[in-house]
Scaffold this motif. Structure first.
Motif, PDB file in Angstrom:
ATOM      1  N   ASP A 152       0.699  -1.088   0.020  1.00 32.74           N
ATOM      2  CA  ASP A 152      -0.220  -0.020   0.064  1.00 32.74           C
ATOM      3  C   ASP A 152       0.874   1.189   0.003  1.00 32.74           C
ATOM      4  O   ASP A 152       0.373   2.232  -0.458  1.00 32.74           O
ATOM      5  N   GLN A 153       1.793   1.274   0.455  1.00 38.92           N
ATOM      6  CA  GLN A 153       3.130   2.466   0.824  1.00 38.92           C
ATOM      7  C   GLN A 153       4.333   1.838   0.838  1.00 38.92           C
ATOM      8  O   GLN A 153       4.738   1.246   1.589  1.00 38.92           O
ATOM      9  N   PRO A 154       4.937   1.919  -0.224  1.00 38.78           N
ATOM     10  CA  PRO A 154       6.336   1.230  -0.448  1.00 38.78           C
ATOM     11  C   PRO A 154       7.237   1.946   0.278  1.00 38.78           C
ATOM     12  O   PRO A 154       8.357   1.093   0.680  1.00 38.78           O
ATOM     13  N   GLY A 155       7.147   2.979   1.041  1.00 37.68           N
ATOM     14  CA  GLY A 155       8.137   3.545   1.704  1.00 37.68           C
ATOM     15  C   GLY A 155       9.616   3.897   1.128  1.00 37.68           C
ATOM     16  O   GLY A 155       9.617   4.013  -0.074  1.00 37.68           O
ATOM     17  N   ARG A 156      10.714   4.198   1.858  1.00 32.26           N
ATOM     18  CA  ARG A 156      11.897   4.452   1.308  1.00 32.26           C
ATOM     19  C   ARG A 156      13.007   3.473   1.775  1.00 32.26           C
ATOM     20  O   ARG A 156      12.787   3.003   3.066  1.00 32.26           O
ATOM     21  N   LEU A 157      13.962   3.168   0.938  1.00 30.61           N
ATOM     22  CA  LEU A 157      15.224   2.443   1.445  1.00 30.61           C
ATOM     23  C   LEU A 157      16.135   3.270   2.182  1.00 30.61           C
ATOM     24  O   LEU A 157      16.842   4.170   1.544  1.00 30.61           O
ATOM     25  N   ASP A 158      16.486   2.852   3.346  1.00 32.94           N
ATOM     26  CA  ASP A 158      17.399   3.675   4.267  1.00 32.94           C
ATOM     27  C   ASP A 158      18.598   2.629   4.679  1.00 32.94           C
ATOM     28  O   ASP A 158      18.198   1.382   4.673  1.00 32.94           O
TER      29      ASP A 158
ATOM     30  N   GLU B 230     -10.254  -5.316   0.239  1.00 25.53           N
ATOM     31  CA  GLU B 230      -9.761  -4.664   1.124  1.00 25.53           C
ATOM     32  C   GLU B 230      -9.432  -3.031   0.904  1.00 25.53           C
ATOM     33  O   GLU B 230      -8.643  -2.807   0.268  1.00 25.53           O
ATOM     34  N   ARG B 231      -9.843  -2.179   2.056  1.00 24.27           N
ATOM     35  CA  ARG B 231      -9.587  -0.766   1.738  1.00 24.27           C
ATOM     36  C   ARG B 231      -8.156  -0.453   1.577  1.00 24.27           C
ATOM     37  O   ARG B 231      -7.450  -1.314   2.097  1.00 24.27           O
ATOM     38  N   TYR B 232      -7.721   0.599   1.075  1.00 25.53           N
ATOM     39  CA  TYR B 232      -6.568   1.135   0.941  1.00 25.53           C
ATOM     40  C   TYR B 232      -5.915   1.644   2.408  1.00 25.53           C
ATOM     41  O   TYR B 232      -6.806   2.375   3.376  1.00 25.53           O
ATOM     42  N   HIS B 233      -4.909   1.019   2.943  1.00 24.40           N
ATOM     43  CA  HIS B 233      -4.317   1.327   4.192  1.00 24.40           C
ATOM     44  C   HIS B 233      -3.446   2.295   4.417  1.00 24.40           C
ATOM     45  O   HIS B 233      -2.628   2.341   5.441  1.00 24.40           O
ATOM     46  N   ALA B 234      -2.704   2.645   3.370  1.00 27.31           N
ATOM     47  CA  ALA B 234      -1.867   3.954   3.227  1.00 27.31           C
ATOM     48  C   ALA B 234      -2.174   4.940   4.300  1.00 27.31           C
ATOM     49  O   ALA B 234      -3.188   5.258   4.698  1.00 27.31           O
ATOM     50  N   SER B 235      -0.787   5.566   4.962  1.00 32.55           N
ATOM     51  CA  SER B 235      -0.909   6.526   5.784  1.00 32.55           C
ATOM     52  C   SER B 235      -1.531   7.739   4.782  1.00 32.55           C
ATOM     53  O   SER B 235      -1.473   7.948   3.892  1.00 32.55           O
ATOM     54  N   PRO B 236      -2.301   8.753   5.724  1.00 32.18           N
ATOM     55  CA  PRO B 236      -2.978   9.868   5.190  1.00 32.18           C
ATOM     56  C   PRO B 236      -2.031  10.735   4.562  1.00 32.18           C
ATOM     57  O   PRO B 236      -2.181  11.294   3.339  1.00 32.18           O
TER      58      PRO B 236
ATOM     59  N   ARG C 209      -2.882  11.155   0.295  1.00 37.24           N
ATOM     60  CA  ARG C 209      -3.083  12.575  -0.170  1.00 37.24           C
ATOM     61  C   ARG C 209      -2.249  13.130  -1.507  1.00 37.24           C
ATOM     62  O   ARG C 209      -2.693  13.627  -2.029  1.00 37.24           O
ATOM     63  N   LYS C 210      -0.860  12.292  -1.720  1.00 38.68           N
ATOM     64  CA  LYS C 210      -0.212  12.598  -2.640  1.00 38.68           C
ATOM     65  C   LYS C 210      -0.554  11.731  -3.993  1.00 38.68           C
ATOM     66  O   LYS C 210       0.173  11.728  -4.932  1.00 38.68           O
ATOM     67  N   GLN C 211      -1.374  10.603  -3.544  1.00 35.40           N
ATOM     68  CA  GLN C 211      -1.824   9.590  -4.674  1.00 35.40           C
ATOM     69  C   GLN C 211      -3.028   9.980  -5.388  1.00 35.40           C
ATOM     70  O   GLN C 211      -3.713  10.874  -4.857  1.00 35.40           O
ATOM     71  N   PRO C 212      -3.171   9.520  -6.723  1.00 32.67           N
ATOM     72  CA  PRO C 212      -4.299   9.843  -7.498  1.00 32.67           C
ATOM     73  C   PRO C 212      -5.549   8.915  -6.983  1.00 32.67           C
ATOM     74  O   PRO C 212      -5.457   8.091  -6.032  1.00 32.67           O
ATOM     75  N   PRO C 213      -6.822   9.375  -7.103  1.00 26.90           N
ATOM     76  CA  PRO C 213      -8.063   8.882  -6.749  1.00 26.90           C
ATOM     77  C   PRO C 213      -8.000   7.302  -6.883  1.00 26.90           C
ATOM     78  O   PRO C 213      -8.819   6.572  -6.004  1.00 26.90           O
ATOM     79  N   ASP C 214      -7.596   6.754  -7.912  1.00 28.04           N
ATOM     80  CA  ASP C 214      -7.514   5.273  -8.174  1.00 28.04           C
ATOM     81  C   ASP C 214      -6.015   4.908  -8.080  1.00 28.04           C
ATOM     82  O   ASP C 214      -5.267   5.493  -8.972  1.00 28.04           O
ATOM     83  N   VAL C 215      -5.591   3.966  -7.297  1.00 28.98           N
ATOM     84  CA  VAL C 215      -4.196   3.665  -7.246  1.00 28.98           C
ATOM     85  C   VAL C 215      -3.971   2.124  -7.642  1.00 28.98           C
ATOM     86  O   VAL C 215      -4.852   1.302  -7.593  1.00 28.98           O
ATOM     87  N   GLU C 216      -2.906   1.981  -8.235  1.00 29.63           N
ATOM     88  CA  GLU C 216      -2.311   0.619  -8.483  1.00 29.63           C
ATOM     89  C   GLU C 216      -1.383  -0.104  -7.651  1.00 29.63           C
ATOM     90  O   GLU C 216      -0.288   0.632  -7.536  1.00 29.63           O
ATOM     91  N   LEU C 217      -1.763  -1.107  -7.084  1.00 29.62           N
ATOM     92  CA  LEU C 217      -0.655  -1.692  -5.960  1.00 29.62           C
ATOM     93  C   LEU C 217      -0.179  -3.133  -6.430  1.00 29.62           C
ATOM     94  O   LEU C 217      -0.970  -3.826  -7.043  1.00 29.62           O
TER      95      LEU C 217
ATOM     96  N   GLN D  83      -6.126  -2.605  -8.445  1.00 30.29           N
ATOM     97  CA  GLN D  83      -6.734  -1.489  -8.532  1.00 30.29           C
ATOM     98  C   GLN D  83      -7.658  -0.979  -7.251  1.00 30.29           C
ATOM     99  O   GLN D  83      -8.731  -1.843  -7.206  1.00 30.29           O
ATOM    100  N   LEU D  84      -7.362   0.010  -6.657  1.00 34.01           N
ATOM    101  CA  LEU D  84      -8.116   0.253  -5.420  1.00 34.01           C
ATOM    102  C   LEU D  84      -8.500   1.917  -5.418  1.00 34.01           C
ATOM    103  O   LEU D  84      -7.805   2.544  -6.027  1.00 34.01           O
ATOM    104  N   THR D  85      -9.731   2.064  -4.772  1.00 28.34           N
ATOM    105  CA  THR D  85     -10.145   3.368  -4.798  1.00 28.34           C
ATOM    106  C   THR D  85      -9.336   4.166  -3.630  1.00 28.34           C
ATOM    107  O   THR D  85      -9.051   3.566  -2.447  1.00 28.34           O
ATOM    108  N   ASN D  86      -8.843   5.419  -3.753  1.00 24.83           N
ATOM    109  CA  ASN D  86      -8.142   5.967  -2.505  1.00 24.83           C
ATOM    110  C   ASN D  86      -9.035   7.355  -2.248  1.00 24.83           C
ATOM    111  O   ASN D  86      -9.036   8.312  -2.899  1.00 24.83           O
ATOM    112  N   PRO D  87      -9.805   7.266  -1.181  1.00 34.17           N
ATOM    113  CA  PRO D  87     -10.617   8.506  -0.813  1.00 34.17           C
ATOM    114  C   PRO D  87      -9.984   9.542  -0.509  1.00 34.17           C
ATOM    115  O   PRO D  87     -10.532  10.817  -0.651  1.00 34.17           O
ATOM    116  N   LEU D  88      -8.730   9.648  -0.317  1.00 34.42           N
ATOM    117  CA  LEU D  88      -8.100  10.798   0.024  1.00 34.42           C
ATOM    118  C   LEU D  88      -7.182  11.266  -1.192  1.00 34.42           C
ATOM    119  O   LEU D  88      -6.461  12.124  -1.254  1.00 34.42           O
TER     120      LEU D  88
END
Length: 245
Positions: A64-70, A152-158, A162-170, A216-221
């Motif tokens: 849902d949220q790939p994060g970054r590699l540190d 299952e609904r989109y579980h990314a952090s708000p 908010r930076k993603q489109p209304p429809d996301v591809e995961l 394909q999932l709907t992103n309410p934010l």
């Protein structure tokens, strides 16, 4: 058979599969070995206890949220032998969110859910330094892992949503056979992350087939892009000069 859905989110995660010696890498998604290890810890198992009853569980994970590699560069003082330091590199995923599905017999899944809600040992996301942020258990579903994660609904952090489109591809990764054949997007790969033993004296892992697809999932934010064009909301600052003439 029921599917238990888990939300794996935290400041840091690390899911090593091919870590060796002083270079400890991480996969870009939770490993089956890491999630089964978390379940075993929740159930109060010792590292030398058998894992036979967990090996038949079917596993899938959605990114849902790939994060970054540190990368964390560490040094350790060596007190035995010649004085010096031992450097090591450890890699983490920062600000990532995953939704994992575990499927098995109803009684087994119910026991796992109870253990994760009231764990015997602290839970962590791949390494002891990576505790989860909030409850891990989402709930159980009657469908298989693929079908459950598809709806299952989109579980990314708000802040991310908010930076993603209304429809996301995961991306979704799963054990071989979990994803319906027409939906598999790439040739399966093999990954050595089925834990046969967590014993410190004899750690053993077997291979599994991993398949990938996208959902394909709907992103309410989701961010809505507004484009300028003709109509009552079009703003032309040069109009003021024309009116003054």
């Amino acid at each position: 058979m029921k599917t238990l859905l888990l939300r794996l989110a935290g400041p840091l995660q690390s899911w090593g599969v091919q870590s060796r010696f002083t270079r400890r890498t991480t996969e870009r998604a939770p490993s089956k070995s890491g999630v089964l290890g978390m379940i075993a810890a929740a159930q109060g198992r010792r590292r030398t206890d058998t894992l036979t009853d967990l090996l038949g569980l079917r596993f899938a994970v959605r990114i849902d949220q790939p994060g970054r590699l540190d990368r964390d560069y560490q040094t350790a003082r060596i007190f035995e032998g010649p004085k010096g330091t031992a450097p090591s590199q450890r890699f983490y995923l920062a600000d990532a969110v995953f939704v994992a599905g575990i499927q098995g017999d109803d009684e087994v899944i119910s026991g796992i859910e109870d253990a994760l809600r009231r764990p015997a040992f602290p839970l962590y996301l791949g390494r002891r330094s990576c505790p989860p942020a909030g409850p891990v258990v989402i709930g159980t579903r009657a469908d298989g892992p693929y079908q459950a994660l598809m709806v299952e609904r989109y579980h990314a952090s708000p802040f991310w949503a908010r930076k993603q489109p209304p429809d996301v591809e995961l991306d979704l990764l799963a054990d071989g056979g979990v994803i319906p054949v027409p939906e598999v997007r790439e040739a399966p790969v093999t990954q050595r992350d089925v834990p046969l033993s967590f014993s410190p004296s004899l750690r053993q892992h077997d291979w599994r087939s991993v398949e990938r697809t996208t959902l394909q999932l709907t992103n309410p934010l989701g961010r809505v892009t507004v484009t300028a064009g003709p109509g009552p909301f079009t703003h032309d600052p040069m109009t003021a000069f024309e009116e003054g003439d």
